[in-house]
Design an enzyme around this catalytic site. Sequence first.
Site, PDB file in Angstrom:
ATOM      1  N   THR A  76       2.571  -3.672  -0.473  1.00  0.00           N
ATOM      2  CA  THR A  76       2.892  -2.498   0.343  1.00  0.00           C
ATOM      3  C   THR A  76       1.680  -2.183   1.206  1.00  0.00           C
ATOM      4  O   THR A  76       0.568  -2.138   0.702  1.00  0.00           O
ATOM      5  CB  THR A  76       3.205  -1.289  -0.571  1.00  0.00           C
ATOM      6  OG1 THR A  76       4.312  -1.611  -1.410  1.00  0.00           O
ATOM      7  CG2 THR A  76       3.532  -0.042   0.236  1.00  0.00           C
ATOM      8  N   THR A  99       8.068  -4.740  -0.871  1.00  0.00           N
ATOM      9  CA  THR A  99       8.175  -3.648   0.095  1.00  0.00           C
ATOM     10  C   THR A  99       8.296  -2.328  -0.651  1.00  0.00           C
ATOM     11  O   THR A  99       8.484  -2.317  -1.858  1.00  0.00           O
ATOM     12  CB  THR A  99       9.390  -3.852   1.024  1.00  0.00           C
ATOM     13  OG1 THR A  99       9.255  -3.002   2.138  1.00  0.00           O
ATOM     14  CG2 THR A  99      10.702  -3.566   0.317  1.00  0.00           C
ATOM     15  N   CYS A 112      -0.175  -0.934  -4.664  1.00  0.00           N
ATOM     16  CA  CYS A 112       0.672  -2.137  -4.626  1.00  0.00           C
ATOM     17  C   CYS A 112       0.202  -3.100  -3.536  1.00  0.00           C
ATOM     18  O   CYS A 112       0.170  -2.733  -2.360  1.00  0.00           O
ATOM     19  CB  CYS A 112       2.130  -1.734  -4.379  1.00  0.00           C
ATOM     20  SG  CYS A 112       3.248  -3.139  -4.248  1.00  0.00           S
ATOM     21  N   ALA A 118       0.726   2.390  -1.248  1.00  0.00           N
ATOM     22  CA  ALA A 118       0.026   1.349  -0.489  1.00  0.00           C
ATOM     23  C   ALA A 118      -1.358   1.067  -1.073  1.00  0.00           C
ATOM     24  O   ALA A 118      -1.835  -0.069  -1.027  1.00  0.00           O
ATOM     25  CB  ALA A 118      -0.083   1.751   0.976  1.00  0.00           C
TER      26      ALA A 118
END
Length: 185
Positions: free
Chosen positions: A174, A14, A171, A168
């Site tokens: 994410t 996250t 990763c 985002a």
Amino acid sequence: MTNPQDSKAIWHGTTVLAVRKNGKLVMLSDGQVSMGQTIMKGNARKVRRIAGGQILAGFAGATADAFTLFERLEAKLERFPDQLQRAAVELAKDWRTEKYLQKLEALLIVADKHSTLVITGAGDVLEPEHHVVSIGSGGNYALAAARGLYDYEEDAETIGRKAMQIAADICVYTNGHFSVETLEI
């Protein structure tokens, strides 16, 4: 705990970011919940308001563990009203010393009008040197992007959204579905 295929590594999947600038505090998280290599949910809310809306809180880690810690933090805030740092230190002490709490797997970012703190299960309460902090698997990407944008963007939310999008894009744990909470400071 760094292998994302290991179910114990779930808290790495996250990204949570907090930015303070020009009288505004913004906390953002992505919405992806992953178990190993599988995306279980894409729109989870990992940031929220606690303490009557006066504190923003975000977590990376096991959801039930994080909620247990948020409840404990709120109890500490009732005991020490308007003293987030004191409440955070008391929570960290408990987390470090109580056997039941030592098993909890989560990291927290909490912020009020005065400070932003990262609370860890190792007993750490860290206040960032700069006005930006992040946790989670995409945390370093979001942190680097936000710090790079900080001097060039005036709005905390704009910085946060752009930085989270960069995280985002890099990763795999994410996603681009962001939850956003703001507080005037």
